[in-house]
Design a protein around this motif. Structure first.
Motif, PDB file in Angstrom:
ATOM      1  N   LYS A  80       0.834  -1.205   0.000  1.00  0.00           N
ATOM      2  CA  LYS A  80       0.000   0.000   0.000  1.00  0.00           C
ATOM      3  C   LYS A  80       0.869   1.256   0.000  1.00  0.00           C
ATOM      4  O   LYS A  80       0.515   2.271  -0.609  1.00  0.00           O
ATOM      5  CB  LYS A  80      -0.932  -0.010   1.211  1.00  0.00           C
ATOM      6  CG  LYS A  80      -2.021  -1.065   1.173  1.00  0.00           C
ATOM      7  CD  LYS A  80      -2.915  -0.967   2.399  1.00  0.00           C
ATOM      8  CE  LYS A  80      -4.029  -2.008   2.358  1.00  0.00           C
ATOM      9  NZ  LYS A  80      -4.897  -1.937   3.573  1.00  0.00           N
ATOM     10  N   TYR A  98       0.825   4.163  -2.801  1.00  0.00           N
ATOM     11  CA  TYR A  98       0.519   5.538  -2.395  1.00  0.00           C
ATOM     12  C   TYR A  98       1.453   6.539  -3.078  1.00  0.00           C
ATOM     13  O   TYR A  98       1.088   7.694  -3.300  1.00  0.00           O
ATOM     14  CB  TYR A  98       0.652   5.648  -0.875  1.00  0.00           C
ATOM     15  CG  TYR A  98       0.143   6.940  -0.285  1.00  0.00           C
ATOM     16  CD1 TYR A  98      -1.195   7.079   0.092  1.00  0.00           C
ATOM     17  CD2 TYR A  98       0.999   8.017  -0.079  1.00  0.00           C
ATOM     18  CE1 TYR A  98      -1.656   8.263   0.659  1.00  0.00           C
ATOM     19  CE2 TYR A  98       0.542   9.204   0.481  1.00  0.00           C
ATOM     20  CZ  TYR A  98      -0.787   9.320   0.846  1.00  0.00           C
ATOM     21  OH  TYR A  98      -1.247  10.497   1.410  1.00  0.00           O
ATOM     22  N   LYS A 130      -4.407   4.826   4.767  1.00  0.00           N
ATOM     23  CA  LYS A 130      -4.319   4.185   3.458  1.00  0.00           C
ATOM     24  C   LYS A 130      -3.146   3.214   3.309  1.00  0.00           C
ATOM     25  O   LYS A 130      -3.162   2.374   2.407  1.00  0.00           O
ATOM     26  CB  LYS A 130      -4.230   5.258   2.366  1.00  0.00           C
ATOM     27  CG  LYS A 130      -5.496   6.101   2.254  1.00  0.00           C
ATOM     28  CD  LYS A 130      -5.358   7.173   1.189  1.00  0.00           C
ATOM     29  CE  LYS A 130      -6.637   7.999   1.074  1.00  0.00           C
ATOM     30  NZ  LYS A 130      -6.510   9.100   0.088  1.00  0.00           N
ATOM     31  N   CYS A 131      -2.153   3.313   4.176  1.00  0.00           N
ATOM     32  CA  CYS A 131      -0.940   2.502   4.005  1.00  0.00           C
ATOM     33  C   CYS A 131      -0.652   1.584   5.184  1.00  0.00           C
ATOM     34  O   CYS A 131       0.314   0.808   5.123  1.00  0.00           O
ATOM     35  CB  CYS A 131       0.269   3.398   3.775  1.00  0.00           C
ATOM     36  SG  CYS A 131       0.112   4.506   2.355  1.00  0.00           S
TER      37      CYS A 131
END
Length: 222
Positions: free
Chosen positions: A16, A20, A95-96
């Protein structure tokens, strides 16, 4: 450190991170973005363990701005810099990084089992209870398991040890046959007529719990 507050109970997902926009350099991951209308550049460095460090560079002078990292530093502009940096770190955290709340080996085994079997991830629904999560069916939206962190006292045991538990569905007519208050307990925080609880300490084998998760999944229908 300032950055650590944004990544508590989180585990780095390197795939991820790369998606990103981070670049991998010698087992370190680097990312840069402009903040505060392009007047500053925020550089973010993350190591293999997920530890995060930031650096803010003023565009006009090329000098590093460090006041936002000083705990007791105050002022309106310092607050703006902290907020801008915090917004980026929050986005990266969401998100990561994956949730890393539950620590017991058995809980981790069940998380992996459900991920492989049903392709479901735990959902953390309650901001005030960050150590509790659910699995739900994609087709019906109904929960088929709840994973929580509680004191053994809450289950009627004479200990205050904090443990991880799982709540599962069961037909009401079978509840009396399974609940023994030693291996299987009345559903914690759920309807005790149709939910029961297992402590995730290997008292009940992972293989057996997986079978019971499957049965609970089948009951989570409309």
């Amino acid at each position: 450190m300032f950055e650590d507050n944004y990544f508590k109970r989180k585990k780095l997902n390197k795939l991820k991170l790369l998606a990103y926009g981070f670049e991998e350099v010698s087992h370190l991951y680097r990312y840069s973005t402009s903040i505060l209308n392009g007047n500053f550049t925020l550089n973010i460095l993350i190591d293999d363990c997920g530890h995060v460090e930031t650096e803010i560079i003023e565009q006009d002078t090329g000098e590093e701005y460090i006041l936002y990292k000083i705990e007791n530093a105050t002022g309106g502009f310092i607050g703006e810099v902290k907020a801008a940096c915090g917004n980026v770190l929050t986005d990266i955290s969401e998100k990561c990084y994956d949730p890393d709340v539950f620590k017991s080996k058995q809980t981790k085994e069940l998380i992996e089992y459900v991920r492989n079997k049903y392709h479901d991830e735990l959902e953390f629904l309650w901001a005030k209870s960050p150590n509790n999560a659910v699995w739900r069916r994609k087709d019906t939206g109904k929960w088929y398991a709840v994973v929580l962190t509680v004191s053994k006292e809450k289950l009627g045991l004479p200990e205050n040890e904090i443990v991880e538990i799982i709540d599962l569905r069961l037909q009401p007519e079978l509840m009396e046959k399974i609940v023994d208050n030693e291996r299987y307990f009345p559903g914690w925080h759920m309807n005790k007529k149709s939910w029961y609880t297992i402590i995730l300490d290997t008292t009940v084998s992972t293989e057996e719990i997986c079978k019971k998760i499957n049965a609970s999944y089948q009951l989570a229908v409309k």
